[in-house]
Design a protein around this motif. Structure first.
Motif, PDB file in Angstrom:
ATOM      1  N   GLY A   1       0.892  -1.072  -0.210  1.00  0.00           N
ATOM      2  CA  GLY A   1      -0.381   0.248  -0.156  1.00  0.00           C
ATOM      3  C   GLY A   1       0.816   1.623   0.381  1.00  0.00           C
ATOM      4  N   GLU A   2       0.458   2.300   0.230  1.00  0.00           N
ATOM      5  CA  GLU A   2       0.964   3.606  -0.157  1.00  0.00           C
ATOM      6  C   GLU A   2       1.575   3.641   1.529  1.00  0.00           C
ATOM      7  N   ASN A   3       2.902   4.118   1.134  1.00  0.00           N
ATOM      8  CA  ASN A   3       3.867   3.859   1.831  1.00  0.00           C
ATOM      9  C   ASN A   3       3.766   2.745   2.819  1.00  0.00           C
ATOM     10  N   GLY A   4       3.630   1.873   2.299  1.00  0.00           N
ATOM     11  CA  GLY A   4       3.980   0.938   2.643  1.00  0.00           C
ATOM     12  C   GLY A   4       3.390   0.084   3.356  1.00  0.00           C
ATOM     13  N   ASP A   5       1.944   1.152   3.744  1.00  0.00           N
ATOM     14  CA  ASP A   5       1.315   0.525   5.298  1.00  0.00           C
ATOM     15  C   ASP A   5       0.750  -0.448   5.478  1.00  0.00           C
ATOM     16  N   THR A   6       0.511  -1.794   4.153  1.00  0.00           N
ATOM     17  CA  THR A   6      -0.238  -3.162   4.001  1.00  0.00           C
ATOM     18  C   THR A   6       1.777  -4.102   5.445  1.00  0.00           C
ATOM     19  N   LEU A   7       2.441  -3.536   5.580  1.00  0.00           N
ATOM     20  CA  LEU A   7       3.363  -4.299   6.053  1.00  0.00           C
ATOM     21  C   LEU A   7       3.236  -3.646   7.624  1.00  0.00           C
ATOM     22  N   SER A   8       4.228  -5.030   8.247  1.00  0.00           N
ATOM     23  CA  SER A   8       4.402  -4.151   9.854  1.00  0.00           C
ATOM     24  C   SER A   8       5.439  -3.145   9.266  1.00  0.00           C
ATOM     25  N   GLY A   9       5.974  -2.617  10.436  1.00  0.00           N
ATOM     26  CA  GLY A   9       7.579  -1.683  10.765  1.00  0.00           C
ATOM     27  C   GLY A   9       8.623  -2.305  10.693  1.00  0.00           C
ATOM     28  N   GLY A  10       8.322  -3.464  11.461  1.00  0.00           N
ATOM     29  CA  GLY A  10       9.683  -3.563  11.302  1.00  0.00           C
ATOM     30  C   GLY A  10      10.143  -5.029   9.862  1.00  0.00           C
ATOM     31  N   GLN A  11       8.877  -5.510   9.341  1.00  0.00           N
ATOM     32  CA  GLN A  11       9.226  -5.845   7.555  1.00  0.00           C
ATOM     33  C   GLN A  11       9.087  -4.683   6.904  1.00  0.00           C
ATOM     34  N   LYS A  12       8.616  -3.026   6.843  1.00  0.00           N
ATOM     35  CA  LYS A  12       9.584  -2.220   6.179  1.00  0.00           C
ATOM     36  C   LYS A  12      10.707  -1.922   6.133  1.00  0.00           C
ATOM     37  N   GLN A  13      11.227  -2.273   7.154  1.00  0.00           N
ATOM     38  CA  GLN A  13      12.436  -1.628   7.812  1.00  0.00           C
ATOM     39  C   GLN A  13      13.426  -2.404   7.113  1.00  0.00           C
ATOM     40  N   ARG A  14      13.215  -3.997   7.406  1.00  0.00           N
ATOM     41  CA  ARG A  14      14.238  -5.323   6.984  1.00  0.00           C
ATOM     42  C   ARG A  14      14.014  -4.389   5.086  1.00  0.00           C
ATOM     43  N   LEU A  15      12.992  -4.293   4.610  1.00  0.00           N
ATOM     44  CA  LEU A  15      13.530  -3.999   3.255  1.00  0.00           C
ATOM     45  C   LEU A  15      14.184  -3.017   3.453  1.00  0.00           C
ATOM     46  N   ALA A  16      13.792  -1.663   3.376  1.00  0.00           N
ATOM     47  CA  ALA A  16      14.901  -0.460   3.489  1.00  0.00           C
ATOM     48  C   ALA A  16      16.648  -1.542   3.843  1.00  0.00           C
ATOM     49  N   ILE A  17      16.696  -2.066   4.438  1.00  0.00           N
ATOM     50  CA  ILE A  17      18.402  -2.551   4.811  1.00  0.00           C
ATOM     51  C   ILE A  17      18.305  -3.378   3.549  1.00  0.00           C
ATOM     52  N   ALA A  18      17.602  -4.174   2.622  1.00  0.00           N
ATOM     53  CA  ALA A  18      17.742  -4.882   1.767  1.00  0.00           C
ATOM     54  C   ALA A  18      18.239  -3.381   0.481  1.00  0.00           C
ATOM     55  N   ARG A  19      17.296  -2.876   0.675  1.00  0.00           N
ATOM     56  CA  ARG A  19      17.350  -1.830  -0.449  1.00  0.00           C
ATOM     57  C   ARG A  19      18.528  -1.519  -0.172  1.00  0.00           C
ATOM     58  N   ALA A  20      19.397  -1.184   1.083  1.00  0.00           N
ATOM     59  CA  ALA A  20      20.439  -0.229   1.484  1.00  0.00           C
ATOM     60  C   ALA A  20      21.613  -1.581   0.755  1.00  0.00           C
TER      61      ALA A  20
END
Ligand SMILES: Nc1ncnc2c1ncn2[C@@H]1O[C@H](COP(=O)(O)OP(=O)(O)O)[C@@H](O)[C@H]1O
Ligand SMILES: [Mg+2]
Length: 299
Positions: free
Chosen positions: A203-222
């Motif tokens: 969803g917009e701003n990844g709001d279908t994911l949990s905070g932890g899941q978003k954080q881990r995706l951001a680490i994958a991106r980094a």
């Protein structure tokens, strides 16, 4: 009445009713069109406003490129935002290639500001930021920024598939490269458990994911950015203990030559670091040569 009186025929009345219906429909459609025209006008004004904005300053292309990251040093740096009180006064520290360093300080102590100074998004009022032994100004701004991949406090994701959100870093990334980064950042399992896997639209701003899941995706991106220095700016603060532990594992599993700076307002999840630098201790801190064996925590 006029029909009864014979003034007009029933046919004329039917024709009149039909025509008046046509007219009223057209008039209301006209009103609707007017609203659409006004909406389009407003929207196009905003689009043109955006198009008229000057191009973002991406930094100077003058200066040397950076071939291999060796070290980053702050030498007697003082900094204040505009006319406000100094955030840093005469601070010095040095981080070497391959070190995993925790940078600890309470909220508002200047951790994010310090990262921006590292990246060259802010310039010190006094003192120098030194990269590979040379003042940072001798390098071109793009090369300097490319040294860092930052996992921010607030992760931004777009309404698109997970794989497209990750491929934003570089459209040439292969699926396998993306999956490898997700395995390293502990995203792979949760992504595979979603009904559409990597094709799941977030969803917009990844709001279908949990905070932890978003954080881990951001680490994958980094990780996909391939920068030599990874900075996690309070990236572990939204994680529960279990996920914070996985971050610790992630840091340990990163290649030895990756430099990692973990910013945190607590000492939580910094166990994997070689050492920690406490922002409040920075003044007068003298850099010592890097010893790859784990150093005792300073904080
Ligand atoms: N862009 C800015 N303009 C003015 N003041 C700022 C700006 N960014 C941060 N500050 C101020 O600088 C200080 C340090 O902020 P920050 O680096 O965000 O701290 P931290 O990341 O440790 O919470 C705070 O007092 C904050 O209000
Ligand atoms: Mg901050």
């Amino acid at each position: 009445m006029q029909v009864i009186d014979g003034a007009i025929t029933p046919g004329t009345l039917v024709a009149f009713l039909l025509y008046s219906q046509f007219i009223s429909q057209s008039v209301s459609a006209l009103a609707g069109s007017y609203t659409s025209v006004k909406q389009a006008q407003g929207a196009s004004e905003r689009v043109f406003e955006l198009l008229d904005k000057p191009k973002e300053y991406l930094g100077s292309e003058k200066g040397e490129s950076i071939h291999d990251f060796e070290s980053l040093e702050f030498k007697n740096v003082s900094f204040r935002h505009n006319e406000s009180q100094e955030v840093f006064s005469n601070i010095s520290f040095k981080i070497f290639k391959g070190e995993k360093v925790a940078l600890i300080g309470p909220s508002g102590s200047g951790k994010t500001t310090l990262i921006r100074l590292m990246q060259g998004l802010f310039s010190p009022n006094e003192g120098d930021v030194v990269i590979n032994g040379k003042t940072a100004e001798s390098f071109n701004d793009c090369a300097r920024r490319a040294l860092f991949a930052t996992v921010p406090q607030n992760v931004s994701l777009f309404r698109a598939s997970i794989i497209d959100n990750l491929r934003l870093e570089n459209e040439k990334l292969t699926d396998d490269e993306i999956i490898d980064a997700c395995k390293l950042s502990n995203c792979h399992e949760f992504i595979r458990s979603l009904e559409n896997g990597y094709q799941t639209i977030v969803g917009e701003n990844g709001d279908t994911l949990s905070g932890g899941q978003k954080q881990r995706l951001a680490i994958a991106r980094a990780l996909l950015r391939g920068a030599p220095v990874i900075v996690l700016d309070e990236a572990t603060s939204n994680l529960d203990n279990d996920n914070a532990l996985r971050i610790t594992e992630l840091i340990e599993s990163l290649p030895a030559d990756k430099t990692v700076v973990i910013i945190s307002h607590t000492c939580k999840s910094v166990d994997a670091c070689d050492r920690s630098i406490n922002i409040s201790d920075l003044k007068g801190y003298q850099p010592e040569p890097y010893n790859s064996e784990k150093l005792p925590m300073l904080a």
